[in-house]
Design an enzyme around this catalytic site. Structure first.
Site, PDB file in Angstrom:
ATOM      1  N   TYR A 216      36.674  48.790  45.142  1.00  0.00           N
ATOM      2  CA  TYR A 216      37.045  49.151  43.777  1.00  0.00           C
ATOM      3  C   TYR A 216      37.108  50.677  43.715  1.00  0.00           C
ATOM      4  O   TYR A 216      36.115  51.354  43.955  1.00  0.00           O
ATOM      5  CB  TYR A 216      36.033  48.596  42.777  1.00  0.00           C
ATOM      6  CG  TYR A 216      36.250  47.137  42.460  1.00  0.00           C
ATOM      7  CD1 TYR A 216      36.798  46.745  41.243  1.00  0.00           C
ATOM      8  CD2 TYR A 216      35.944  46.152  43.385  1.00  0.00           C
ATOM      9  CE1 TYR A 216      37.015  45.407  40.950  1.00  0.00           C
ATOM     10  CE2 TYR A 216      36.156  44.814  43.110  1.00  0.00           C
ATOM     11  CZ  TYR A 216      36.690  44.442  41.893  1.00  0.00           C
ATOM     12  OH  TYR A 216      36.903  43.122  41.610  1.00  0.00           O
ATOM     13  N   HIS A 399      41.963  34.931  34.116  1.00  0.00           N
ATOM     14  CA  HIS A 399      41.696  35.625  35.385  1.00  0.00           C
ATOM     15  C   HIS A 399      40.531  34.977  36.126  1.00  0.00           C
ATOM     16  O   HIS A 399      39.442  34.820  35.589  1.00  0.00           O
ATOM     17  CB  HIS A 399      41.381  37.086  35.095  1.00  0.00           C
ATOM     18  CG  HIS A 399      41.089  37.897  36.308  1.00  0.00           C
ATOM     19  ND1 HIS A 399      42.044  38.266  37.213  1.00  0.00           N
ATOM     20  CD2 HIS A 399      39.928  38.403  36.789  1.00  0.00           C
ATOM     21  CE1 HIS A 399      41.505  38.972  38.182  1.00  0.00           C
ATOM     22  NE2 HIS A 399      40.209  39.067  37.949  1.00  0.00           N
TER      23      HIS A 399
END
Length: 615
Positions: A216, A399
């Site tokens: 990330y 999601h």
């Protein structure tokens, strides 16, 4: 194979006419939706839904003077797919055949006649076929077209069958597949951008992607300074060419400050970053995109406010790189393009995140066909967080990760289940697109939101837990609403004490192998050898844990202040009443009566695999 799995995959086995074809303007006007099924725009699909008649009408347009194939598949491959093939011969006669494929060979004719050829033509080496069928199927080999994601397969050949014989159909020379929402989650026709639209790119700059499987990456940006403020009216992904398989998702978060400023950070999200950047992450999303998604344009009366006297002057980007092969020397400058206008929209929107807290309590054993998690946004949150006259839902993005097979966002009021805000019965990890409702749906104070996810861990050799990695899991729904409520996040999980009690019991009774130390991830890896069928008590304990009606839930505002929270009981409610069964025709459909057509019919049985749409 070329293309990106799950979105567009094409096999060009021989060279055909070069260059893309331009989709017919008359077909664009006639049908509600259209898109190219291949990267080169040599095959176009058009479709419309007649809810009153229960029909779905298709048109396909391919860059060939030969036969054209179209169908739906459970997995993007030919076996167990329902296929229609057709062509127009040199005399202008049209032929259409419905087939069912049991393998990688010429599909056999289907048994009933459930398709109607509407029109066909061949002009300038481009073949067009139009046909329709019922959305709900009746034949044993037909499958209803369900809500969510369908895997469309397509093919063509430069030649018609010899003597127009269906058995002489030669093997396709070009084929592919693409995930697309045909019904409930079909892409809405694009709202034109306003004449005064401007653009601002929120994108990384020459990041060397780490070789670790999951990274990330975060950075921050100052938005344009506009006296009086502006509205964001849409956004589009910017993916560095060649990195389509590594850029997994992008989220742009709001940073709260009265004036724009640069935090000067560009690095790992879990790195040694300034507090100001940390405070941006997990706030109200300004834009969110995931693999398989496309450009988003907000409804014509909806905008996301920034600059001026708003609190939105800076943003932070969170980029998820998925690099399981450990590729080296990958340079990336991906991001999000924001479209904005200085002309304010009537309704100023925000995005709320519902679902499961990103925690280890999302615990999925290996080898399970179907595990369901239910997550709660309690009535206390909506009672305290919504204005008296409620808020309006205009769009939803569901999601999850690769174990997810279905997702839905439920809506409960006064003990009764209302229609789902979004539902995808056949979720596809590689196709995560926003769904914008035909009309806004009202949420009122006291309503309950329920995010439900189904998972399959068949073939997995380890326990799956909630987390950031692609092989971890999530269960989230990003919901665009107006006006903005008091909270931007409403999440829940099985209470920690319940999770701990189950894990302790599994170790104490020898169902799992304990790990030494206090690391929770190592601790849970001890469950990898747990067999839910041997002894049966192990399975009983797991499902008692998983089906507990208790949830720890909270809602907080975009500046991370808690609005409400605590332990809650999952609601009991009167479920939705199923719709009426399909009306089945007992006679074969008739084709067009115009001269110049010679229809050849078999059953048109579309086998849909709706993989209802995460990180």
């Amino acid at each position: 194979m070329i293309g990106f799995p799950g979105t567009i995959v094409a096999c060009a086995c021989i060279a055909l006419a070069s260059g893309a074809i331009t989709p017919s303007a008359s077909l664009i006007n006639k049908y509600t939706f259209h898109l190219s099924l291949d990267d080169n725009e040599n095959y176009w699909l058009f479709w419309s839904i007649d809810d009153g008649a229960g029909d779905i009408s298709f048109a396909v347009q391919a860059n060939t003077a030969g036969w054209v194939g179209f169908g739906l598949s459970p997995n993007g491959r030919m076996p167990n797919s329902d296929i229609v093939t057709g062509w127009v011969n040199d005399n202008g006669d049209a032929f259409l055949q419905d087939r069912f494929s049991t393998g990688k060979f010429l599909p056999s004719d289907a048994e009933s006649q459930d398709v109607e050829l509407v029109a066909a033509s061949e002009t300038n080496q481009v073949t067009t076929l139009e046909f329709k069928r019922k959305v709900k199927a009746c034949d044993a080999k037909d499958r209803s077209i369900d809500v969510g994601t369908s895997r469309v397969i397509w093919s063509y050949n430069p030649n018609d069958p010899q003597n127009d014989s269906p058995s002489a159909l030669q093997q396709h020379t070009v084929m592919g597949w693409r995930s697309v929402n045909l019904l409930y989650g079909a892409p809405v026709p694009k709202v034109p951008l306003p004449d005064d639209v401007e653009e601002f790119d929120v994108r990384l700059s020459n990041v060397r992607v780490p070789t670790s499987a999951t990274t990330y990456w975060c950075s921050n940006f100052t938005l344009p300074v506009i006296p009086g403020g502006a509205n964001i009216v849409g956004f589009a992904p910017i993916v560095t060419p060649g990195n389509e398989g590594i850029v997994h998702h992008i989220v742009v978060f709001q940073c709260f400050n009265k004036t724009g400023f640069d935090f000067g950070y560009n690095g790992a999200c879990n790195g040694n970053k300034p507090d100001e950047v940390s405070n941006c992450l997990g706030t109200a999303p300004v834009a969110a995109w995931a693999i398989g998604g496309t450009e988003v344009r907000f409804p014509a009366d909806v905008g996301y406010p920034f600059s001026g006297d708003t609190t939105l002057h800076s943003v932070a980007i969170e980029m998820h790189y998925d690099n399981p092969q450990g590729k080296q020397n990958v340079i990336d400058s991906s991001g999000i393009k924001l479209y904005y206008t200085k002309t304010k929209r009537k309704n100023e929107a925000t995005i709320i995140q519902f679902g499961h807290i990103n925690s280890l309590s999302l615990l999925l054993p290996k080898g399970q066909k179907n595990v369901v998690t239910k997550n709660l946004c309690p009535a206390e949150c909506t009672q305290k967080g919504f204005p008296d006259d409620g808020i309006n839902v205009v769009g939803v993005t569901l999601h999850a990760h690769t174990a997810a097979t279905a997702m839905k966002l439920g809506h409960i009021r006064n003990g009764k289940q209302l229609p789902y805000l979004d539902r995808n019965d056949h979720y596809d990890f590689n196709y995560q697109n926003a769904y914008y409702l035909p009309q806004p749906i009202k949420l009122l104070p006291g309503d309950i939101l329920e995010t439900v996810c189904n998972y399959s861990t068949e073939g997995r050799t380890k326990v799956t837990i909630g987390g950031l990695g692609t092989q971890d899991e999530m269960c989230l729904a990003f919901v665009m609403v107006y006006p903005a409520p008091k909270f931007s996040i409403c999440l829940s999980q099985i209470p920690g004490a319940v999770t701990k009690a189950f894990v302790d019991e599994a170790f104490a009774k020898g169902w799992a192998t304990p790990y030494n130390g206090d690391d929770q991830y190592q601790l849970l890896q001890g469950l990898n050898n747990m067999d839910l069928s041997n002894p049966p008590a192990a399975g009983d304990a797991y499902y008692a844990f998983w089906n507990t009606t208790k949830r720890t839930a909270f809602c907080r505002d975009s500046q991370k202040r808690i609005i409400a929270g605590g332990d809650y009981t999952m609601p009991s409610y009167v479920p939705l009443v199923p719709g009426p069964p399909p009306v089945c025709s007992t006679s074969a459909p008739t084709g067009p009566t115009s001269a110049g057509y010679n229809e050849v019919f078999s059953a048109f049985s579309l086998l849909t695999s709706v993989i209802v749409l995460v990180s």
